[in-house]
Motif scaffolding. Structure first.
Motif, PDB file in Angstrom:
ATOM      1  N   SER A 190       0.658  -1.160   0.062  1.00  0.00           N
ATOM      2  CA  SER A 190       0.206  -0.374   0.466  1.00  0.00           C
ATOM      3  C   SER A 190       0.954   1.110   0.435  1.00  0.00           C
ATOM      4  O   SER A 190       0.572   2.669  -0.473  1.00  0.00           O
ATOM      5  CB  SER A 190      -0.589  -0.309   1.626  1.00  0.00           C
ATOM      6  OG  SER A 190      -0.110   0.393   2.169  1.00  0.00           O
TER       7      SER A 190
ATOM      8  N   LEU B 293       0.769   3.074  -3.548  1.00  0.00           N
ATOM      9  CA  LEU B 293      -0.466   3.997  -4.387  1.00  0.00           C
ATOM     10  C   LEU B 293      -0.088   5.397  -4.396  1.00  0.00           C
ATOM     11  O   LEU B 293      -0.664   5.778  -4.823  1.00  0.00           O
ATOM     12  CB  LEU B 293      -1.947   3.998  -2.934  1.00  0.00           C
ATOM     13  CG  LEU B 293      -2.092   2.535  -3.094  1.00  0.00           C
ATOM     14  CD1 LEU B 293      -2.880   2.746  -1.659  1.00  0.00           C
ATOM     15  CD2 LEU B 293      -2.506   1.846  -4.215  1.00  0.00           C
TER      16      LEU B 293
ATOM     17  N   SER C 144      -2.110 -10.358  -4.744  1.00  0.00           N
ATOM     18  CA  SER C 144      -1.829  -9.386  -3.883  1.00  0.00           C
ATOM     19  C   SER C 144      -1.489  -7.794  -4.401  1.00  0.00           C
ATOM     20  O   SER C 144      -2.508  -6.997  -3.940  1.00  0.00           O
ATOM     21  CB  SER C 144      -0.534  -9.609  -2.983  1.00  0.00           C
ATOM     22  OG  SER C 144      -1.284 -10.676  -2.141  1.00  0.00           O
TER      23      SER C 144
ATOM     24  N   THR D 281      -3.840  -4.567  -3.744  1.00  0.00           N
ATOM     25  CA  THR D 281      -3.979  -2.848  -4.063  1.00  0.00           C
ATOM     26  C   THR D 281      -3.748  -2.543  -4.296  1.00  0.00           C
ATOM     27  O   THR D 281      -4.357  -1.337  -4.781  1.00  0.00           O
ATOM     28  CB  THR D 281      -1.776  -3.118  -3.346  1.00  0.00           C
ATOM     29  OG1 THR D 281      -1.760  -4.387  -3.004  1.00  0.00           O
ATOM     30  CG2 THR D 281      -1.338  -2.342  -2.552  1.00  0.00           C
TER      31      THR D 281
END
Length: 323
Positions: free
Chosen positions: A42, A45, A110, A114
């Motif tokens: 994360s 991002l 994964s 995300t």
């Protein structure tokens, strides 16, 4: 005391190792064990939000293709290779490799969860499961796993591990060199670290069998190997154009592919085919190929990307035997 002739099933004895490479590879792979759940994806991002549509599309397709290849490696490859194990310890190493290939495949999901929406993920997998070039290389490799000879299966495996993955690895390594998607790239570097051991280990096992062939059989095997590599490379060129033309990276990715095709041949104890060397590859990407990683978990003492001990990438020379 029961003799071996009366044994229904024999226990594996790690105190009587027939091939020291089995033991050293097992130790290497278990030392560098990792899981994707400990990488803070994360944190990437902010970088992702600043990517344009072409960059986002490229990353999605890249990881879709990698997921498919790792699925084949976890589901078909090891089942095929296990049948021809030379030692019980080799079977144990292959079991380890199979599990980590499943970890690799899951890691891409994964990343998707995300960075992408549910609808985007569904589109990526729809593309992955229908793209002609991706399906062609999947079919070529998987058919060898199903129907090839023991040595042909090992060649297909090394070509996948050391060559075919790298069209997908290029993008995250490039972004890493430009301080983008650092945690996504961390997963890729961990995968590359595993694949470097997988490719050299299976290549070593190939060399053992190859050296038992007659001169005529060796020449036939070499011809088959190089023909297969040409076929895969021609398909990979088209696949690379599809992935990278919009970004203007196609030519440099093809150079990277040829470099890694040579590495695959070297893992098999063969002479490189292409003139490309490390000096021809984008230095930013070559730097990313180093298998050291950066994250550190102070609570579990898993440091430098998931080191459970002092781990260095095994060199190809560790697995080369006289040809």
């Amino acid at each position: 005391m029961t003799t071996l002739d009366n044994s229904y099933y024999q226990a594996i004895n790690w105190n009587a190792v027939e091939d020291i490479i089995d033991k050293s590879t097992w130790e290497k792979l278990t030392e560098q064990f990792w899981l994707d759940t400990r990488i803070p994806l994360s944190n990437d991002l902010d970088d992702w939000r600043n990517f344009n549509d072409d960059q986002k599309e490229n990353i999605g397709l890249v990881f879709g293709g990698l997921t498919l290849l790792d699925t084949i490696q976890s589901e078909s490859a090891i089942e095929a290779l296990r049948k021809d194990s030379r030692t019980p310890h080799e079977e144990a190493v292959l079991n380890n490799i199979q599990f980590m290939e499943s970890v690799h495949a899951k890691s891409y999901s994964s990343i998707f969860s995300t960075l992408n929406t549910k609808a985007e993920i569904e589109e990526i997998f729809e593309w992955t499961n229908t793209n002609p070039q991706l399906q062609k290389k999947a079919e070529i490799i998987n058919e060898i796993y199903l129907n090839g000879s023991p040595l042909q299966k090992k060649v297909a495996n090394v070509y996948a591990e050391t060559f075919l993955f790298y069209s997908g690895f290029y993008a995250p390594l490039y972004y890493l060199g430009n301080n983008k998607l650092a945690n996504v790239a961390e997963i890729i570097k961990l995968i590359i670290r595993d694949e470097s051991v997988h490719g050299t280990y299976i290549g070593y096992k190939f060399q053992l069998g190859f050296n038992e062939l007659s001169n005529e059989e060796q020449e036939e095997m070499k011809e088959w190997m190089y023909d297969l590599l040409f076929t895969l490379y021609e398909n990979e060129e088209v696949y690379t154009e599809l992935l990278y033309d919009k970004l203007g990276w196609t030519d440099e990715v093809k150079t990277f592919l040829r470099y890694n095709a040579n590495k695959a041949l070297m893992n098999l104890g063969m002479v490189p085919l292409f003139p490309d060397t490390a000096n021809d590859v984008n230095p930013i990407v070559m730097n990313g190929l180093s298998t050291g990683t950066s994250n550190h978990d102070f609570f579990s003492q898993v440091g430098n990307g998931y080191l459970l001990g002092t781990v260095e990438a095994m060199e190809n020379d560790d697995y080369l035997i006289g040809m």
